[in-house]
Design an enzyme around this catalytic site. Structure first.
Site, PDB file in Angstrom:
ATOM      1  N   ARG A   1      -3.924  -2.885  -0.179  1.00  0.00           N
ATOM      2  CA  ARG A   1      -4.021  -3.148   0.987  1.00  0.00           C
ATOM      3  C   ARG A   1      -2.772  -3.131   1.781  1.00  0.00           C
ATOM      4  NH1 ARG A   1      -6.082  -6.635  -2.071  1.00  0.00           N
ATOM      5  NH2 ARG A   1      -4.842  -6.573  -3.158  1.00  0.00           N
ATOM      6  N   THR A   2      -1.524  -3.332   2.034  1.00  0.00           N
ATOM      7  CA  THR A   2      -0.453  -2.965   3.073  1.00  0.00           C
ATOM      8  C   THR A   2      -0.507  -1.451   3.500  1.00  0.00           C
ATOM      9  OG1 THR A   2       0.270  -4.621   1.682  1.00  0.00           O
ATOM     10  CG2 THR A   2       1.570  -3.077   3.731  1.00  0.00           C
TER      11      THR A   2
ATOM     12  N   LYS B   1      13.842  13.149  -8.929  1.00  0.00           N
ATOM     13  CA  LYS B   1      15.210  14.554  -8.832  1.00  0.00           C
ATOM     14  C   LYS B   1      16.294  13.823  -8.948  1.00  0.00           C
ATOM     15  CE  LYS B   1      12.588  18.770  -7.097  1.00  0.00           C
ATOM     16  NZ  LYS B   1      12.010  19.050  -6.435  1.00  0.00           N
TER      17      LYS B   1
ATOM     18  N   ARG C   1       7.946   0.076   1.173  1.00  0.00           N
ATOM     19  CA  ARG C   1       7.504  -0.444   0.145  1.00  0.00           C
ATOM     20  C   ARG C   1       9.037  -0.280  -1.046  1.00  0.00           C
ATOM     21  NH1 ARG C   1       2.714  -3.315  -2.191  1.00  0.00           N
ATOM     22  NH2 ARG C   1       3.117  -4.894   0.039  1.00  0.00           N
TER      23      ARG C   1
ATOM     24  N   HIS D   1       7.458 -10.290   3.054  1.00  0.00           N
ATOM     25  CA  HIS D   1       6.738  -9.074   3.439  1.00  0.00           C
ATOM     26  C   HIS D   1       6.642  -9.711   4.628  1.00  0.00           C
ATOM     27  CE1 HIS D   1       3.414  -7.075   2.516  1.00  0.00           C
ATOM     28  NE2 HIS D   1       2.531  -6.879   1.766  1.00  0.00           N
TER      29      HIS D   1
HETATM   30  N1   CP Z   1      -0.386  -8.031  -0.314  1.00  0.00           N
HETATM   31  C1   CP Z   1      -0.226  -7.282  -0.232  1.00  0.00           C
HETATM   32  O1   CP Z   1       1.103  -6.726  -0.125  1.00  0.00           O
HETATM   33  O2   CP Z   1      -1.758  -6.784  -1.472  1.00  0.00           O
HETATM   34  P1   CP Z   1      -0.496  -5.672  -1.551  1.00  0.00           P
HETATM   35  O3   CP Z   1       0.095  -5.082  -2.564  1.00  0.00           O
HETATM   36  O4   CP Z   1      -2.627  -4.443  -2.282  1.00  0.00           O
HETATM   37  O5   CP Z   1      -0.272  -4.079  -0.545  1.00  0.00           O
END
Ligand code: CP
Length: 306
Positions: A58-59, A86, A108, A136
């Site tokens: 999603r993100t 590396k 992320r 998040h």
């Molecule tokens: N909700 C969310 O962060 O989904 P993803 O891990 O698929 O990005």
């Protein structure tokens, strides 16, 4: 209109005014871009790099769509074939991207605080797409927007977060966002998955789902983050399902118009039963759609140094 921030690292560090600005601009993009399938040229000439060191559907995808709807160029860095393998450090990877005139890094990372490290060492905008069990923020913002769209106000609203609060960065961002908007937030889950200091955030704690769910307006169900658990925190998954899985039976004790949310990915029939996922009260797909407009808002509102 811009936020007075170069980066988006957390919701903890946003003000209530910042949150209302993001909600307003999200609605604008939902009305002008998502519903009508249109692009604009607000970020024409800019480049967004997706640097995802943990899996995402999603993100990552919605940041790419959001950036492209703003006419930015997008590069997706494949961490598994990058020089991180590396031994290149995160800061040096970031500096390398900055030297290529990248304008935004969407990061992320499994390490809580990784986006802050990049933000302190680079002049370009850093957006936290989920760091460890810290925050998040764009998930918190899209959840906030989804609730606002349905309920129009946060005054007197009761929201319950169910499940693995301890490891959930989504829970932390939701709590910060909802408390800043003066909503009532409660959490429920096994004692081993509820952080001890959660009450410091003025959050009510329950261990019994039937009791917790009684008069809430919204429930947000969280996946058990097995990947972050270093020890066995549950006696068995069967017992978790028995006491904490959101089912139609448990929902019978809730308000008839209770809204059901889940950030995804869903583990059907673990934290939530499959029939509840597919029920009309579930906003899970609307949350995903709203994620694009929220990420357009964030990309367009951050104050760029150049
Ligand atoms: N909700 C969310 O962060 O989904 P993803 O891990 O698929 O990005």
């Amino acid at each position: 209109m811009l936020l007075n921030h170069k980066d988006l690292l957390s919701i903890e560090h946003l003000s209530k005014d910042d949150l209302y600005t993001i909600l307003k601009i999200t609605k604008h993009f939902k009305d002008t871009s998502i519903k009508s399938f249109k692009k604009n040229d607000l970020l024409y000439g800019k480049t967004v790099a997706n640097l995802f060191c943990e899996p995402s559907t999603r993100t990552k995808t919605s940041f790419e769509i959001a950036a492209k709807k703003l006419s930015a160029d997008v590069v997706n860095i494949d961490v598994n074939t990058s020089s991180i393998l590396k031994g290149e450090s995160l800061i040096d990877t970031g500096k390398t991207l900055e030297a290529m005139n990248i304008n935004y890094i969407v990061v992320r990372h499994f390490f809580s605080g990784a986006p802050d490290i990049l933000a302190k060492n680079l002049n370009i905008s850093i957006i936290n797409a989920g760091d460890g069990s810290h925050e998040h923020p764009t998930q918190g913002l899209l959840d906030l927007y989804t609730i606002y769209e349905k309920k129009k106000s946060f005054k007197g609203l009761k929201i319950l977060l169910i499940g693995d609060i301890l490891h959930s960065r989504v829970a932390k961002s939701n709590i910060w966002a909802l408390k800043k908007m003066d909503a009532n937030v409660s959490v429920v889950g096994p004692p081993t998955l509820i952080p001890k200091n959660i009450v410091d955030l003025n959050v009510k704690v329950y261990y019994d789902l039937f009791e917790a769910i009684k008069d809430v307006d919204v429930v947000n169900v969280l996946r058990i983050q097995f990947e972050r658990q270093k020890e066995n925190l549950l006696p068995s998954i069967e017992e978790y399902i028995e006491f904490y899985q959101l089912t139609k039976k448990k929902l019978n004790t809730a308000k008839s118009d209770v809204l059901i949310m889940h950030p995804g990915p869903v583990n059907r029939n673990i934290e939530i039963s499959s029939d509840v996922v597919d029920s009309p009260s579930a906003l899970i797909n609307e949350q995903v759609t709203n994620g694009i407009a929220v990420r357009m808002a964030v990309l367009s509102l951050l104050k760029q140094k150049y």
